[in-house]
Enzyme design. Structure first.
Site, PDB file in Angstrom:
ATOM      1  N   HIS A 167     -41.246  28.132  -6.963  1.00 40.88           N
ATOM      2  CA  HIS A 167     -40.910  27.478  -8.223  1.00 40.88           C
ATOM      3  C   HIS A 167     -41.830  26.292  -8.513  1.00 40.88           C
ATOM      4  O   HIS A 167     -42.173  26.027  -9.657  1.00 40.88           O
ATOM      5  CB  HIS A 167     -39.443  27.032  -8.168  1.00 40.88           C
ATOM      6  N   TYR A 183     -28.767  17.779 -17.158  1.00 41.60           N
ATOM      7  CA  TYR A 183     -27.975  19.017 -17.181  1.00 41.60           C
ATOM      8  C   TYR A 183     -26.624  18.780 -17.851  1.00 41.60           C
ATOM      9  O   TYR A 183     -26.121  19.621 -18.577  1.00 41.60           O
ATOM     10  CB  TYR A 183     -27.731  19.522 -15.757  1.00 41.60           C
ATOM     11  N   ASP A 189     -40.672  23.332 -15.265  1.00 41.91           N
ATOM     12  CA  ASP A 189     -39.219  23.241 -15.077  1.00 41.91           C
ATOM     13  C   ASP A 189     -38.559  22.493 -16.235  1.00 41.91           C
ATOM     14  O   ASP A 189     -38.769  22.851 -17.382  1.00 41.91           O
ATOM     15  CB  ASP A 189     -38.957  22.600 -13.699  1.00 41.91           C
TER      16      ASP A 189
END
Ligand SMILES: *[C@@H]1O[C@H](CO)[C@@H](O)[C@H](O)[C@H]1NC(C)=O
Length: 343
Positions: free
Chosen positions: A322, A263, A156
């Site tokens: 995931h 982010y 990730d």
């Protein structure tokens, strides 16, 4: 780049973010009405569950780099080849416990808490989470562990960093293993070219906003972890105690803003307009392990990475989610072992 163009794109991105922000607020309020009064309570957890101290996973340690103090867990013989594990969002070293246990027999395994996560230092400024700095943390950590290079294993957000480190600092990466993390160039291209991936990436826009992301995860006693660590039948893929390990770590003060700042800091509008330079081709032999049931990432990313990697092996994990390294432990460890045993 003209200022006008920049402002237009900036406004469009802000508009999309506001849209998802509004949707999130409505969803949270709806769940609040359904769940009742306790909805905004996160239980106070004063002691870590035992699994976070389990010696079978390794010993806890700290290293002070130039600008940051990092926490990590290590296991195995320090004279063996170094495997460095880099976790994603929203996780910490614990994400790699099954691999630490497995590969401690043959490697020196080290799993860190990235800056801003877990027991590592948490700089307050958003700019402290710039991708340039995140890459340097890895490079400096390898040096601080007194090695020239490592086998870099990442998932990730850790994968975003590892792809960049392998491309920009090839001397540091002997072998690269990436789990459910697209090569950055392919991700940018797909985000531009595919409505499907654009919609799957909605949370990246949400995470550009202040307060709302943090507010939305602090609901129903960090229910987010009950929702993300599930298999195809919606059954929890980790134990209740392990779930508590995540909730303990992320119930502590200031645990969420640094991860979300990853982010915020690295959403590059200027790069979106001008087109970013694609990364240098990766020279280290590379393995991509990909859980096929990832709801946030398109399944064709591993193959799209081929032009960017000299020597690439791809292993899909059927029904893997995931968080594939915790979801399908046996398959993931077998793929890793096969790759590491090759000359
Ligand atoms: C690619 O990497 C694998 C695994 O390290 C290695 O066994 C193989 O020889 C490499 N292939 C080439 C063409 O370099």
């Amino acid at each position: 780049m003209s200022l006008i163009k920049y402002l237009v794109v900036r406004s469009v991105v802000f508009g999309i973010s506001l849209f998802y922000g509004g949707l999130t607020v409505l969803t949270v309020l709806f769940r609040w009405f359904k769940n009742g009064n306790e909805f905004f309570v996160v239980k106070e957890r004063s002691l870590p569950p035992i699994c976070l101290q389990d010696a079978a996973y390794g010993r806890h340690a700290y290293l002070k780099l130039k600008n940051i103090k990092l926490h990590y867990v290590e296991n195995g013989d320090r004279n063996k080849p170094l495997m460095l594990f880099v976790h994603g969002y929203p996780e910490f070293w614990f994400s790699w416990r099954h691999q630490m246990k497995e590969f401690a027999a043959t490697h020196w395994v080290v799993a860190l808490d990235m800056r801003g996560y877990g027991d590592s230092e948490k700089p307050a400024k958003k700019s402290e989470y710039d991708l340039e700095i995140l890459q340097k943390d890895i490079v400096e950590l390898v040096k601080a562990l007194k090695r020239d290079s490592c086998i870099l294993v990442a998932h990730d957000w850790g994968g975003v960093i590892a792809w960049n480190v392998a491309a920009n600092y090839p001397e540091v990466v002997e072998k690269l293993v990436i789990m459910n993390s697209p090569h950055p160039t392919t991700f940018r291209e797909k985000l531009r070219g595919s409505i499907g991936q654009f919609l799957k990436s909605w949370y990246i826009f949400l995470y550009q906003l202040p307060y709302i992301p943090e507010w939305s995860v602090h609901t129903n006693d960090l229910e987010i972890f009950d929702r993300i660590f599930v298999d195809e039948n919606n059954q929890l893929t980790i134990t209740e105690e392990e779930l508590e390990g995540y909730k303990y770590t992320f119930s502590r003060k200031g645990a969420w803003t640094p991860p979300i700042n990853y982010y915020r800091q690295n959403f590059n509008i200027k790069g979106m307009i001008e087109g970013e330079k694609s990364l240098p081709k990766i020279r280290a032999p590379t393995l991509i392990i990909w859980g096929e049931n990832d709801i946030a990432l398109s399944k064709d990313f591993p193959e799209l990475a081929r032009p960017h990697v000299q020597n690439l092996t791809v292993k899909y994990v059927p029904k893997g989610n995931h968080f594939v390294q915790q979801d399908k432990v046996a398959e993931v460890n077998a793929h890793l072992a096969e790759f590491l045993n090759k000359a």
